[in-house]
Design an enzyme around this catalytic site. Structure first.
Site, PDB file in Angstrom:
ATOM      1  N   SER A 164      17.387 -40.317 -11.137  1.00 47.53           N
ATOM      2  CA  SER A 164      16.110 -39.635 -10.909  1.00 47.53           C
ATOM      3  C   SER A 164      15.973 -39.430  -9.398  1.00 47.53           C
ATOM      4  O   SER A 164      16.020 -40.388  -8.624  1.00 47.53           O
ATOM      5  CB  SER A 164      14.954 -40.487 -11.437  1.00 47.53           C
ATOM      6  OG  SER A 164      13.731 -39.833 -11.149  1.00 47.53           O
ATOM      7  N   CYS A 218      11.390 -37.312  -9.699  1.00 42.77           N
ATOM      8  CA  CYS A 218      10.085 -37.952  -9.837  1.00 42.77           C
ATOM      9  C   CYS A 218       9.296 -37.979  -8.534  1.00 42.77           C
ATOM     10  O   CYS A 218       8.251 -38.597  -8.455  1.00 42.77           O
ATOM     11  CB  CYS A 218      10.224 -39.353 -10.419  1.00 42.77           C
ATOM     12  SG  CYS A 218      11.158 -40.462  -9.358  1.00 42.77           S
ATOM     13  N   HIS A 249     -16.084  -8.732   1.464  1.00 38.62           N
ATOM     14  CA  HIS A 249     -15.028  -9.529   2.095  1.00 38.62           C
ATOM     15  C   HIS A 249     -15.036 -10.963   1.568  1.00 38.62           C
ATOM     16  O   HIS A 249     -14.004 -11.515   1.179  1.00 38.62           O
ATOM     17  CB  HIS A 249     -15.234  -9.514   3.621  1.00 38.62           C
ATOM     18  CG  HIS A 249     -14.246 -10.340   4.363  1.00 38.62           C
ATOM     19  ND1 HIS A 249     -14.467 -11.661   4.696  1.00 38.62           N
ATOM     20  CD2 HIS A 249     -13.007 -10.045   4.828  1.00 38.62           C
ATOM     21  CE1 HIS A 249     -13.412 -12.133   5.342  1.00 38.62           C
ATOM     22  NE2 HIS A 249     -12.512 -11.174   5.444  1.00 38.62           N
ATOM     23  N   MET A 277      -5.642  -7.393   8.526  1.00 37.60           N
ATOM     24  CA  MET A 277      -5.001  -6.500   9.495  1.00 37.60           C
ATOM     25  C   MET A 277      -5.774  -5.203   9.653  1.00 37.60           C
ATOM     26  O   MET A 277      -6.834  -5.033   9.075  1.00 37.60           O
ATOM     27  CB  MET A 277      -3.556  -6.304   9.101  1.00 37.60           C
ATOM     28  CG  MET A 277      -2.799  -7.605   9.298  1.00 37.60           C
ATOM     29  SD  MET A 277      -1.054  -7.386   9.311  1.00 37.60           S
ATOM     30  CE  MET A 277      -0.839  -6.900   7.633  1.00 37.60           C
ATOM     31  N   ARG A 316      -3.336   2.885   8.552  1.00 42.67           N
ATOM     32  CA  ARG A 316      -3.689   1.646   7.838  1.00 42.67           C
ATOM     33  C   ARG A 316      -2.470   0.742   7.717  1.00 42.67           C
ATOM     34  O   ARG A 316      -1.374   1.212   7.443  1.00 42.67           O
ATOM     35  CB  ARG A 316      -4.165   1.966   6.417  1.00 42.67           C
ATOM     36  CG  ARG A 316      -5.530   2.588   6.315  1.00 42.67           C
ATOM     37  CD  ARG A 316      -5.904   2.649   4.825  1.00 42.67           C
ATOM     38  NE  ARG A 316      -7.306   2.919   4.633  1.00 42.67           N
ATOM     39  CZ  ARG A 316      -7.807   4.157   4.524  1.00 42.67           C
ATOM     40  NH1 ARG A 316      -7.021   5.208   4.606  1.00 42.67           N
ATOM     41  NH2 ARG A 316      -9.097   4.323   4.330  1.00 42.67           N
ATOM     42  N   LYS A 375       0.830  -1.193   0.000  1.00 40.55           N
ATOM     43  CA  LYS A 375       0.000   0.000   0.000  1.00 40.55           C
ATOM     44  C   LYS A 375       0.874   1.257   0.000  1.00 40.55           C
ATOM     45  O   LYS A 375       0.658   2.183  -0.779  1.00 40.55           O
ATOM     46  CB  LYS A 375      -0.927   0.000   1.219  1.00 40.55           C
ATOM     47  CG  LYS A 375      -1.980   1.098   1.169  1.00 40.55           C
ATOM     48  CD  LYS A 375      -2.723   1.220   2.489  1.00 40.55           C
ATOM     49  CE  LYS A 375      -3.612   0.053   2.780  1.00 40.55           C
ATOM     50  NZ  LYS A 375      -5.024   0.285   2.476  1.00 40.55           N
ATOM     51  N   ARG A 378      -3.366  -1.011  -6.451  1.00 39.39           N
ATOM     52  CA  ARG A 378      -2.398  -2.105  -6.534  1.00 39.39           C
ATOM     53  C   ARG A 378      -2.794  -2.968  -7.717  1.00 39.39           C
ATOM     54  O   ARG A 378      -3.898  -2.844  -8.241  1.00 39.39           O
ATOM     55  CB  ARG A 378      -2.399  -2.934  -5.248  1.00 39.39           C
ATOM     56  CG  ARG A 378      -3.700  -3.637  -5.043  1.00 39.39           C
ATOM     57  CD  ARG A 378      -3.816  -4.328  -3.727  1.00 39.39           C
ATOM     58  NE  ARG A 378      -5.221  -4.593  -3.525  1.00 39.39           N
ATOM     59  CZ  ARG A 378      -5.804  -4.824  -2.377  1.00 39.39           C
ATOM     60  NH1 ARG A 378      -5.109  -4.801  -1.276  1.00 39.39           N
ATOM     61  NH2 ARG A 378      -7.074  -5.072  -2.316  1.00 39.39           N
ATOM     62  N   GLY A 438      -8.369  -7.899   4.540  1.00 38.89           N
ATOM     63  CA  GLY A 438      -9.188  -8.125   5.718  1.00 38.89           C
ATOM     64  C   GLY A 438      -8.442  -8.713   6.904  1.00 38.89           C
ATOM     65  O   GLY A 438      -9.042  -9.014   7.925  1.00 38.89           O
ATOM     66  N   TYR A 464      14.771 -32.896 -16.454  1.00 40.35           N
ATOM     67  CA  TYR A 464      13.314 -32.967 -16.519  1.00 40.35           C
ATOM     68  C   TYR A 464      12.709 -33.084 -15.127  1.00 40.35           C
ATOM     69  O   TYR A 464      13.395 -33.434 -14.169  1.00 40.35           O
ATOM     70  CB  TYR A 464      12.860 -34.159 -17.380  1.00 40.35           C
ATOM     71  CG  TYR A 464      13.141 -35.509 -16.785  1.00 40.35           C
ATOM     72  CD1 TYR A 464      12.236 -36.113 -15.901  1.00 40.35           C
ATOM     73  CD2 TYR A 464      14.320 -36.193 -17.082  1.00 40.35           C
ATOM     74  CE1 TYR A 464      12.503 -37.347 -15.337  1.00 40.35           C
ATOM     75  CE2 TYR A 464      14.595 -37.425 -16.524  1.00 40.35           C
ATOM     76  CZ  TYR A 464      13.688 -37.997 -15.646  1.00 40.35           C
ATOM     77  OH  TYR A 464      13.948 -39.219 -15.074  1.00 40.35           O
TER      78      TYR A 464
HETATM   79  C1  PEP Z   1      10.333 -40.831  -4.046  1.00 42.10           C
HETATM   80  O1  PEP Z   1      10.756 -41.388  -3.040  1.00 42.10           O
HETATM   81  O2  PEP Z   1      10.417 -39.614  -4.218  1.00 42.10           O
HETATM   82  C2  PEP Z   1       9.665 -41.589  -5.099  1.00 42.10           C
HETATM   83  C3  PEP Z   1       9.317 -41.023  -6.231  1.00 42.10           C
HETATM   84  O3  PEP Z   1       9.360 -42.877  -4.835  1.00 42.10           O
HETATM   85  P1  PEP Z   1       8.136 -43.339  -3.931  1.00 42.10           P
HETATM   86  O4  PEP Z   1       7.281 -42.149  -3.661  1.00 42.10           O
HETATM   87  O5  PEP Z   1       7.433 -44.370  -4.696  1.00 42.10           O
HETATM   88  O6  PEP Z   1       8.845 -43.848  -2.721  1.00 42.10           O
END
Ligand code: PEP
Ligand code: MG
Length: 889
Positions: A777, A845, A451, A102, A91, A22, A335, A100, A865
């Site tokens: 991975s 992963c 609100h 503060m 303010r 603000k 803003r 809403g 990736y």
């Molecule tokens: C992990 O441990 O991040 C993974 C992808 O394997 P899982 O969740 O199957 O243990």
């Protein structure tokens, strides 16, 4: 000496860390020459110093005095002067807006004397007394922590004594009496007099704003929005202008575009003879900007011109608070405005078309979480529905749940697994906990800037507000529906935040337009065009690939339609459940290797068929298949249950010999800490035939694909490796099978063997492991579990709420990567791996592969990736591109 206080003319919009949002924008508007009432900002540094020490920094009082004198000089009035008082507002304003959450105190400087001065000068005693009673109520509740109900009850009593429900029907005498009542409430409730000294009013209000940083609702809001706990708020002290100066005055809020739909054209609400929160509190019905034009053309024209100027200047949709004092327009705030996910995409496209922004900036204007909201289902258009009411489409989504009338009930019911819709006349900050857990919010009063609407939009929660055909009685827990019928607590309703419709019962939902678009359907909707434009550019900008975690051919095919560039994790253990569980049981209870082999032979064709489907769906793209990971007992009956079954059967004359044998094995395999036990590569070493069978199934499926003219690119991944030797042991067998299958089938298979990095030791020794691995991975789920020593199945429910409370973390490290700790291992593991093999392919992963903030981190580490669930693939594509641009997640 630290400077804690800045004149509005000293700052600019980029100083949000110091001046709060603000303050920074007030400074920007001041320097643009817009009509901003003069004032100054007390910095977030001062708030942090106060919160750390429990007392204001010693220089603060003096610096406030200096700025105040300058302000008094400019205005030609003195704060609280009996004859001609300068009045100010106080303010809050943190770096990130916390609507809403503060505090605000208006009309500071009024007291028993100066109220007369104001009356004389303005020639309007009613106005002066109205301003004073507002100060007393705001100061009482905000600074002295008196329940605001006391003031609103007294106000209601005054109105009913007059036989009215409208504030504006109270005359000067009523207000004079109300002032005395309010002072008495303060005496009774706070045990002190209302301070007559204006400077004391100011100092206490500033302190109240500092303290409001740490109220429960502010903390809850920050946790939800992932706003760091340690930012603190700035405080803006600004000369009052009065919207309650009669019918040629008023206050309003406006957006330069519609924040709900993203449509071009200004949008807002105005309330005559009103001050402060009146316009958003739903106490009287506001009028639209079109009607404001009819009321006060000059101020309207000024407002429109300023809005156009602000949009050009900020190159974004702005929201604005303004006040008209006797026909003169004043700007109180601007803003970059919050908007619904759909509006964000549409506005980004419109602004690009208008030449206000370019493609890269368009990407920075939308987020993965907005895209995720657009992928939620909506109500099925063809379903039979019973319409109860239509309110305002305040925040989109299709929400179904049971009616509840208060926050504690909402929280309790959600805890026991129910979906609820929070139904109120209007909401206020104390309803936040209920709004957070509810599927949707429905109010009978208030507009799109109420609100309920503002908070719901900010949270991405479905909201319908101002459904006036509903008469909500929160005390009696009943809603009377105009035209007949009623709703009671527990009744199921469905609310459509895109249309404002409220339906009886549970209306079935259907996929969103955006999901249909990702599925490849031809969808003619403006928001889809915007998503398409953004995604096309995102794909051209991102460096990281996006793969999916998928275990079935259907999921793999969907992931591919959603833009996945391969599979990053196929968890094969999911293929050992259902009908096949029995085969695993045979494997475990086998008496000898012949028995084991027979069990594995039975599993082989089933596994091969699984992999064939996935490789076909992802033909030409890499498919990482992880060999079985969890401990075998997960596929066996529960130890206690089986013990009881056997014991009972024995007592009744004899147990099934199979059960007795099975119990033996279950007992043998039982572990105190299965997550740290016989799983992953350890299992592969313990029962070598298992991994070999899986590898064979993968390779034979690949050979089949090649024969069918396909291009399979399998990547065999070994889980839970801590030492290169473990990998070597199982890899030798896998490669032997590969040789054998290729020779037998006369094909050459492009197969890689790599490993998960999901144990700290693996990250530390990644340089050694890389010598044997063709890819890495990161399994950040296990890596988080192992790094913190947190059992991933237990701790979140057990004690995380305390950890949030103490600010140990703002978000669960299982949801968003702990970048410093676990992330440090990812970074080190990547560097060490690539030190051995410069072109080592490295991905992630764990769940974090679909989390925006984590994706941005993985970009900085240089992963090749991320892999996430199919539904999150579009989100990851978008965020991977935004990460390249260096945009905040
Ligand atoms: C992990 O441990 O991040 C993974 C992808 O394997 P899982 O969740 O199957 O243990
Ligand atoms: Mg794991």
């Amino acid at each position: 000496m630290t400077v804690y206080v800045y004149d509005f003319a000293q700052g600019n919009k980029d100083q949000k860390d110091l001046l709060g949002g603000k303050g920074a924008n007030l400074a920007e508007m001041t320097n643009l020459g817009l009509p901003v009432p003069p004032g100054f900002t007390i910095s977030t540094d001062a708030c942090r110093a106060y919160l750390a020490a429990g007392t204001e920094p010693s220089e603060l009082a003096e610096q406030v005095s200096a700025r105040l004198s300058a302000l008094e000089e400019t205005m030609g009035r003195r704060l609280g002067d009996a004859a001609d008082p300068l009045l100010v507002s106080v303010r809050s304003g943190a770096k990130f807006s916390m609507p809403g959450m503060m505090e605000t105190v208006l009309n500071i400087g009024l007291n028993d004397e100066s109220v007369h001065g104001l009356a004389r000068l303005s020639g309007d005693e009613r106005f002066a007394l109205d301003s004073y009673r507002r100060l007393l109520a705001m100061f009482g509740s905000t600074v002295l922590h008196i329940d605001s109900e006391h003031f609103s009850r007294a106000l209601d009593a005054a109105k009913s004594a007059r036989g009215t429900t409208a504030d504006l029907d109270l005359d000067a005498d009523d207000l004079r009496a109300l002032v005395e009542t309010f002072k008495q409430i303060i005496r009774d409730q706070a045990g002190r007099e209302f301070p007559q000294d204006a400077r004391e009013q100011l100092d206490l209000s500033v302190r109240a704003v500092f303290n409001s940083w740490n109220t429960d609702r502010a903390r809850l809001y920050r946790r939800r929005e992932r706003i760091p706990e340690d930012l603190g708020t700035a405080v803006n002290v600004q000369t009052m202008v009065f919207g309650n100066f009669g019918m040629d005055s008023g206050s309003g809020v406006a957006f330069t575009r519609d924040p709900a739909s993203g449509n071009q054209g200004v949008y807002g609400d105005y309330l005559q003879n009103a001050q402060g929160e009146d316009v958003v509190a739903g106490i009287r019905n506001t009028v639209s900007l079109a009607d404001f034009e009819k009321l006060d053309k000059t101020s309207y024209d000024d407002l429109i011109a300023i809005m156009a100027q602000l949009e050009r200047h900020y190159r974004d949709m702005c929201d604005i608070e303004f006040t008209v004092e006797r026909g003169k327009l004043w700007m109180l705030q601007t803003r970059v405005g919050k908007r619904t996910p759909g509006a964000a995409f549409r506005i980004s496209r419109h602004m690009r078309d208008e030449g206000l922004i370019e493609a890269d900036e368009q990407l920075s204007r939308v987020t993965g979480s907005q895209l995720a909201s657009l992928m939620f289902p909506r109500f099925d258009a063809s379903a039979d529905k019973v319409l109860l009411a239509t309110g305002m489409n305040a925040s989109p989504g299709a929400a179904v749940g049971k009616v509840v009338f208060d926050s504690p009930t909402a929280v309790a019911w959600v805890e026991r697994g129910e979906d609820v819709i929070l139904v109120r006349k209007e909401t206020n900050p104390s309803d936040l906990a209920g709004m957070v857990v509810a599927q949707g919010i429905l109010t009978s009063r208030g507009g799109k800037t109420s609100h309920a609407a503002v908070v719901a939009r900010g949270m991405g929660r479905t909201c319908v507000c101002g459904a006036e055909a509903l008469d909500v009685d929160v005390e009696a827990k009943v809603v009377k529906v105009r035209g007949g019928g009623e709703l009671r607590e527990g009744d199921v309703i469905s609310i459509d935040g895109a249309t404002g419709e409220v339906f009886a019962g549970a209306v079935p939902v259907s996929p969103s337009d955006v999901v249909r678009y990702f599925e490849g359907e031809d969808v003619d909707a403006d928001v889809v065009l915007a998503v398409d434009e953004v995604m096309t550019h995102a794909d051209s900008r991102r460096r990281m690939k996006v793969r999916a975690n998928a275990d079935t051919a259907e999921d793999a095919a969907r992931a591919r339609r959603f833009g996945a560039e391969g599979i990053g994790l196929c968890r094969t253990e999911h293929m050992f459940l259902g009908d096949r569980r029995e085969l695993v049981e045979h494997l475990i209870v086998a008496e000898d290797s012949a028995g084991q082999e027979a069990a594995l032979d039975a599993l082989l064709p089933l596994q091969r068929a699984d992999f064939a489907g996935i490789l076909e769906a992802m033909d030409g793209l890499p498919v990482t298949i992880r060999l079985i990971d969890p401990p075998l007992h997960e596929f066996l009956p529960d130890y206690t249950e089986l013990s009881v079954k056997v014991a009972l059967a024995e007592a009744a004359g004899g147990a099934d010999p199979h059960d007795v044998r099975l119990l033996d094995h279950v007992r043998r395999l039982h572990e105190q800490n299965p997550m740290l036990g016989l799983r992953g590569v350890r299992l592969g070493i313990q029962i070598p035939g298992l991994f070999v069978m899986q590898a064979r199934a993968i390779l034979e499926a690949a050979a089949d694909r090649i024969e069918a003219g396909g291009t399979p690119l399998p990547e065999i991944m070994v889980p839970l490796v801590a030492s290169v030797r473990e990998l070597d042991v199982v890899k030798r067998d896998i490669l032997a099978v590969a040789e054998e299958v290729q020779a037998a089938r006369g094909v050459e298979i492009d197969v890689k063997v790599g490993t998960m990095i999901e144990l700290p030791r693996a990250a530390f020794l990644a340089d050694r492991i890389a010598a044997s691995a063709e890819f890495f991975s990161f399994g950040t789920n296990d890596l988080t579990q192992m790094a913190w020593g947190f059992s991933r199945d237990d701790v979140e429910a057990a004690f995380f709420s305390k950890y949030f409370e103490h600010g140990i973390f703002d978000v669960s490290p299982f949801e968003s990567l702990d970048q410093r700790g676990v992330g440090g291992m990812v970074e080190m593991g990547t560097q060490k791996g690539r030190a051995t093999k410069p072109d080592l392919k490295v991905g992630v992963c764990g769940e974090h592969g679909g989390d925006p903030a984590s994706i941005h981190f993985f970009e900085t580490v240089g992963l090749d990736y991320v892999s996430c669930s199919p539904f999150r693939v579009p989100v990851a594509r978008l965020e991977a591109a935004r990460a390249v641009l260096g945009t905040d997640a």
